[in-house]
Design a protein around this motif. Structure first.
Motif, PDB file in Angstrom:
ATOM      1  N   PHE A 109       0.805  -1.219   0.000  1.00 34.02           N
ATOM      2  CA  PHE A 109       0.000   0.000   0.000  1.00 34.02           C
ATOM      3  C   PHE A 109       0.841   1.274   0.000  1.00 34.02           C
ATOM      4  N   TYR A 110       2.064   1.174   0.535  1.00 35.30           N
ATOM      5  CA  TYR A 110       2.905   2.376   0.628  1.00 35.30           C
ATOM      6  C   TYR A 110       4.190   2.197  -0.171  1.00 35.30           C
ATOM      7  N   ARG A 111       4.063   1.652  -1.365  1.00 38.78           N
ATOM      8  CA  ARG A 111       5.260   1.480  -2.186  1.00 38.78           C
ATOM      9  C   ARG A 111       5.892   2.841  -2.507  1.00 38.78           C
ATOM     10  N   LYS A 112       5.053   3.835  -2.702  1.00 34.70           N
ATOM     11  CA  LYS A 112       5.564   5.206  -2.807  1.00 34.70           C
ATOM     12  C   LYS A 112       5.082   5.990  -1.600  1.00 34.70           C
ATOM     13  N   HIS A 113       5.721   7.095  -1.326  1.00 32.15           N
ATOM     14  CA  HIS A 113       5.361   7.885  -0.152  1.00 32.15           C
ATOM     15  C   HIS A 113       3.962   8.474  -0.318  1.00 32.15           C
ATOM     16  N   HIS A 114       3.164   8.364   0.726  1.00 35.25           N
ATOM     17  CA  HIS A 114       1.838   8.995   0.765  1.00 35.25           C
ATOM     18  C   HIS A 114       1.753   9.845   2.015  1.00 35.25           C
ATOM     19  N   GLU A 115       1.193  11.029   1.890  1.00 35.68           N
ATOM     20  CA  GLU A 115       0.926  11.841   3.075  1.00 35.68           C
ATOM     21  C   GLU A 115      -0.469  11.553   3.609  1.00 35.68           C
ATOM     22  N   HIS A 116      -1.184  10.644   2.931  1.00 33.23           N
ATOM     23  CA  HIS A 116      -2.511  10.232   3.383  1.00 33.23           C
ATOM     24  C   HIS A 116      -2.643   8.718   3.160  1.00 33.23           C
ATOM     25  N   VAL A 117      -3.656   8.140   3.759  1.00 31.68           N
ATOM     26  CA  VAL A 117      -3.884   6.703   3.597  1.00 31.68           C
ATOM     27  C   VAL A 117      -4.377   6.434   2.179  1.00 31.68           C
ATOM     28  N   PRO A 118      -3.733   5.531   1.425  1.00 35.14           N
ATOM     29  CA  PRO A 118      -4.186   5.238   0.060  1.00 35.14           C
ATOM     30  C   PRO A 118      -5.620   4.721   0.050  1.00 35.14           C
ATOM     31  N   GLY A 119      -6.403   5.173  -0.929  1.00 32.25           N
ATOM     32  CA  GLY A 119      -7.804   4.786  -1.018  1.00 32.25           C
ATOM     33  C   GLY A 119      -8.006   3.294  -1.118  1.00 32.25           C
ATOM     34  N   ILE A 120      -7.120   2.593  -1.843  1.00 33.51           N
ATOM     35  CA  ILE A 120      -7.265   1.149  -2.006  1.00 33.51           C
ATOM     36  C   ILE A 120      -7.065   0.418  -0.672  1.00 33.51           C
ATOM     37  N   MET A 121      -6.268   1.027   0.217  1.00 33.72           N
ATOM     38  CA  MET A 121      -6.059   0.423   1.535  1.00 33.72           C
ATOM     39  C   MET A 121      -7.355   0.488   2.344  1.00 33.72           C
ATOM     40  N   LEU A 122      -8.072   1.607   2.246  1.00 29.87           N
ATOM     41  CA  LEU A 122      -9.347   1.729   2.947  1.00 29.87           C
ATOM     42  C   LEU A 122     -10.354   0.705   2.432  1.00 29.87           C
ATOM     43  N   MET A 123     -10.288   0.386   1.148  1.00 25.59           N
ATOM     44  CA  MET A 123     -11.195  -0.620   0.598  1.00 25.59           C
ATOM     45  C   MET A 123     -10.943  -1.985   1.226  1.00 25.59           C
ATOM     46  N   GLU A 124      -9.676  -2.363   1.366  1.00 27.16           N
ATOM     47  CA  GLU A 124      -9.363  -3.654   1.978  1.00 27.16           C
ATOM     48  C   GLU A 124      -9.726  -3.648   3.462  1.00 27.16           C
ATOM     49  N   VAL A 125      -9.522  -2.518   4.136  1.00 32.05           N
ATOM     50  CA  VAL A 125      -9.930  -2.411   5.541  1.00 32.05           C
ATOM     51  C   VAL A 125     -11.435  -2.612   5.666  1.00 32.05           C
ATOM     52  N   ALA A 126     -12.196  -1.984   4.760  1.00 34.31           N
ATOM     53  CA  ALA A 126     -13.656  -2.118   4.789  1.00 34.31           C
ATOM     54  C   ALA A 126     -14.072  -3.571   4.573  1.00 34.31           C
ATOM     55  N   ARG A 127     -13.413  -4.252   3.634  1.00 34.74           N
ATOM     56  CA  ARG A 127     -13.750  -5.650   3.377  1.00 34.74           C
ATOM     57  C   ARG A 127     -13.488  -6.512   4.607  1.00 34.74           C
ATOM     58  N   GLN A 128     -12.320  -6.322   5.231  1.00 29.70           N
ATOM     59  CA  GLN A 128     -12.005  -7.101   6.419  1.00 29.70           C
ATOM     60  C   GLN A 128     -12.981  -6.804   7.554  1.00 29.70           C
ATOM     61  N   ALA A 129     -13.319  -5.536   7.730  1.00 30.81           N
ATOM     62  CA  ALA A 129     -14.244  -5.150   8.800  1.00 30.81           C
ATOM     63  C   ALA A 129     -15.634  -5.731   8.550  1.00 30.81           C
ATOM     64  N   MET A 130     -16.032  -5.791   7.275  1.00 27.09           N
ATOM     65  CA  MET A 130     -17.346  -6.340   6.940  1.00 27.09           C
ATOM     66  C   MET A 130     -17.407  -7.833   7.283  1.00 27.09           C
ATOM     67  N   TYR A 131     -16.359  -8.580   6.947  1.00 29.93           N
ATOM     68  CA  TYR A 131     -16.322 -10.001   7.279  1.00 29.93           C
ATOM     69  C   TYR A 131     -16.341 -10.203   8.794  1.00 29.93           C
ATOM     70  N   ALA A 132     -15.523  -9.438   9.511  1.00 27.24           N
ATOM     71  CA  ALA A 132     -15.468  -9.570  10.968  1.00 27.24           C
ATOM     72  C   ALA A 132     -16.825  -9.242  11.586  1.00 27.24           C
ATOM     73  N   HIS A 133     -17.475  -8.195  11.088  1.00 27.19           N
ATOM     74  CA  HIS A 133     -18.802  -7.807  11.586  1.00 27.19           C
ATOM     75  C   HIS A 133     -19.801  -8.928  11.381  1.00 27.19           C
ATOM     76  N   PHE A 134     -19.764  -9.550  10.212  1.00 24.51           N
ATOM     77  CA  PHE A 134     -20.726 -10.601   9.890  1.00 24.51           C
ATOM     78  C   PHE A 134     -20.619 -11.774  10.866  1.00 24.51           C
ATOM     79  N   TYR A 135     -19.385 -12.227  11.102  1.00 20.96           N
ATOM     80  CA  TYR A 135     -19.218 -13.403  11.953  1.00 20.96           C
ATOM     81  C   TYR A 135     -19.356 -13.077  13.443  1.00 20.96           C
TER      82      TYR A 135
END
Length: 404
Positions: A169-195
């Protein structure tokens, strides 16, 4: 020096990952009540040790006998007219939402308060030093898992594990959280919420995502913590049109809201089909034409062991493979006899050994080595299954040999 709160990554199996390094959510927890009755602080609902722990976080309520209130949450708020006039509209709305107005002030009425809203109220009316930290909320959630199951809302909280050294996610420097990282966080949180919030077990039911809608409301900074709240937004099943079994395995939906400094910075809405695990495995099976050839991409061992029926052993490398045969590369000068039978064994990481019995069909000198084609004529069911997994996960089709 800043002291970081204790971190506990969510179970990797809960979010369908194989490695802890891939986990991006920590301290996952269910909603906890902001007040409990004294009956909850007695056996048999919770044991003696748990009661001692709970009494560290819940203190006697001075305005409602027999009630205990979570530290940092005021059971009663008294405001002068001047103080009332100075309250901003957001706090005023939350005050009316979670407190009941009396002649003397405001009495706590909501047993469950959104963690973000609780934090906003604490900043306005309470002592922040006395609020319960998220690692402690995780402990409370576990203690009260069964005792509060009937009343607990289907809400799941977690914090983002924002590793700015993460190469993907941080192969190049970011001063903010990359959008694609938030997508994976959302997916993981959705699975955890479900179970965590439903009665289904991961071993029985899985989710197949149908749609994923992400809204970015603001930049998510890398140097502030991010909290995620996941709510259930599953469509209600029509009782007249579906059986009980069908309603229990239909569709699931979640909304994940990302907060930073108590302000929403992103939302994700995910809808998914609930599928029995055995059915899901059948749906995921890859049907590969035996004539299609595939290049190894990763996880293959460098050497293949080739053994003749006379016991002579050779070392080779995989050039390409299919369900019908293998093309191997041998050191220059290797002597093989066409039509001879060979046992071939190679290893693929995360799958294991693949063993088969083969006939040498052809051989040819090729750029300083000997290449040979083998036809599989005998392979056990176990190894055939592994070969299919290898082709599906760790190869890419040779488009010059296969119509694509």
């Amino acid at each position: 020096m800043y002291r970081f709160e204790p971190v506990e990554k969510v179970d990797k199996h809960l979010v369908h990952k194989e490695h802890d390094d891939d986990i991006l959510i920590i301290n996952g927890r269910n909603a906890i009540p902001v007040y409990v009755d004294d009956s909850l602080l007695e056996p048999p609902l919770v044991d003696g040790l748990a009661i001692d722990q709970l009494r560290r976080y819940y203190i006697p309520c001075p305005v409602v006998p027999g009630r205990y209130v979570l530290r940092g949450v005021l059971p009663f708020i008294s405001l002068s007219k001047k103080q009332f006039d100075e309250i901003d509209s957001e706090c005023l709305e939350l005050l009316g939402k979670h407190y009941e107005k009396t002649n003397d002030g405001y009495v706590l009425k909501s047993q469950y308060i959104n963690e973000i809203e609780e934090s906003i109220l604490a900043r306005a009316f309470s002592d922040l030093a006395d609020t319960v930290e998220e690692s402690d909320r995780l402990s409370i959630s576990r203690i009260l898992q069964s005792a509060c199951e009937a009343t607990r809302p289907m809400v799941y909280y977690a914090s983002m594990f924002n590793d700015t050294k993460n190469y993907f996610f941080y192969r190049k420097h970011h001063e903010h959280v990359p959008g694609i990282m938030l997508m994976e966080v959302a997916r993981q949180a959705m699975y955890a919420h479900f179970y965590q919030c439903r009665a289904h077990r991961r071993e029985d039911i899985t989710l197949s995502i149908d749609s994923f809608r992400m809204a970015y409301l603001n930049f998510t900074e890398s140097n502030y913590p991010v909290r995620i709240m996941v709510e259930d937004i599953s469509p209600a099943a029509d009782a007249d049109d579906t059986t009980k079994d069908e309603r229990s395995i239909q569709r699931g939906g979640s909304r994940a809201t990302f907060y930073q400094r108590n302000k929403p910075v992103a939302t994700a809405e995910i809808s998914a089909t609930l599928v029995k695990v055995n059915l899901f495995k059948r749906l995921r099976r890859c049907t590969t034409d035996k004539s299609h050839r595939f290049f190894p991409i990763k996880n293959f061992s460098k050497l293949v062991l080739v053994t003749s029926r006379t016991g002579k052993k050779f070392e080779a490398q995989v050039v390409n493979l299919s369900l019908a045969g293998l093309r191997l590369s041998f050191p220059k000068g290797t002597e093989l006899a066409e039509g001879e039978i060979f046992d071939v064994s190679f290893y693929v990481d995360s799958v294991g050994y693949v063993n088969s019995t083969n006939t040498l069909v052809w051989q040819a000198d090729c750029q300083g080595c000997l290449e040979a084609g083998f036809s599989i004529f005998q392979i056990e069911t176990l190894f055939l299954g592994r070969l299919k997994e290898v082709i599906k996960n760790f190869t890419f089709v040779d488009h010059k040999r296969t119509p694509v």
